[in-house]
Design an enzyme around this catalytic site. Sequence first.
Site, mmCIF file in Angstrom:
data_model
loop_
_atom_site.group_PDB
_atom_site.id
_atom_site.type_symbol
_atom_site.label_atom_id
_atom_site.label_comp_id
_atom_site.label_asym_id
_atom_site.label_seq_id
_atom_site.Cartn_x
_atom_site.Cartn_y
_atom_site.Cartn_z
ATOM 1 N N HIS A 17 0.840 -1.206 0.000
ATOM 2 C CA HIS A 17 0.000 0.000 0.000
ATOM 3 C C HIS A 17 0.872 1.252 0.000
ATOM 4 C CE1 HIS A 17 -3.346 -2.385 2.285
ATOM 5 N NE2 HIS A 17 -3.768 -2.185 1.054
ATOM 6 N N LYS A 41 -17.947 -5.670 9.537
ATOM 7 C CA LYS A 41 -16.721 -6.448 9.815
ATOM 8 C C LYS A 41 -16.063 -5.971 11.098
ATOM 9 C CE LYS A 41 -15.011 -7.880 5.249
ATOM 10 N NZ LYS A 41 -13.942 -7.604 4.270
ATOM 11 N N ARG A 90 -2.012 -6.317 -8.256
ATOM 12 C CA ARG A 90 -0.853 -7.188 -7.996
ATOM 13 C C ARG A 90 -0.830 -8.368 -8.938
ATOM 14 N NH1 ARG A 90 -2.904 -8.027 -2.095
ATOM 15 N NH2 ARG A 90 -4.671 -8.183 -3.482
ATOM 16 N N SER A 128 -3.239 -7.441 2.999
ATOM 17 C CA SER A 128 -3.658 -7.319 4.405
ATOM 18 C C SER A 128 -4.198 -8.649 4.908
ATOM 19 C CB SER A 128 -4.761 -6.261 4.538
ATOM 20 O OG SER A 128 -4.314 -5.013 4.112
#
Length: 161
Positions: A17, A41, A90, A128
Site C-alpha cells: 500500500h 466487519k 498485484r 492485508s
Amino acid sequence: MSTAVFPGSFDPVTTGHVDLIRRASRMFDRLVVGVLVNSAKQPLFSKEERVAMLREITVDQDNIEVSSFEGLLVDFVKEQHADAIVRGLRTPGDFEYELPLAQANHKLSVQADTIFLASAPEYSYISSSAVRELLRYQADISGYVPETVLRYMREHGVVSN
Ligand code: PNS
C-alpha cells in the site's frame, strides 16, 4: 488542481500500500487516502488507528491527506472533489475483481474514473489478509508491513517482538 482518492480497508496497511500511495501521490496534486469503515466487519485495527498509522506513514508528504469514509466510494469521491480513484493491481486475479468494481463505480458516477497502478513485483504477494493470516499463527510479518505498523502492533500486543 487534480485530486485522486486511494481507497481501501488498510487492515492493516502493508508495504505494498505504502509503495502505491507514494507513487500515486506523484501523479496528482492531491491524494486522499480513504479508509473504509465497514460496520459489518470486525477489523484488526479501529478506524482511528488505521487513520493515525497512515497519517504517520505519510507525514513527510504534503499532498497526501488521510480520511475515513462509510458507504459508497463514489460519494466519498464527490465529497473530496476528486477526479479519479486509484487502485493497485498485484495479479491478474486482482484485475478480474477490480474491473467490474471500477465499471460499477463509473455507472454510479461518471466522475469516478478508476486508474490502475501495477504493483511493484516485490510486493505482489503482500496483502492485508495474508498479514492477518500470518498473525493468527504468530508468523514473522516483517517486510509485509511498514515499521510504524509493526511498532503499533508491538505496543498493542498483536506481535511480541
Ligand atoms: O482494500 P480493499 O478492502 O480491497 O478495498 C475495497 C474498497 C474499499 C475499495 C471497496 O470495498 C469499496 O469501495 N467499498 C465501498 C462500497 C462501494 O462503494 N462499493 C462499490 C459499489 S459496487
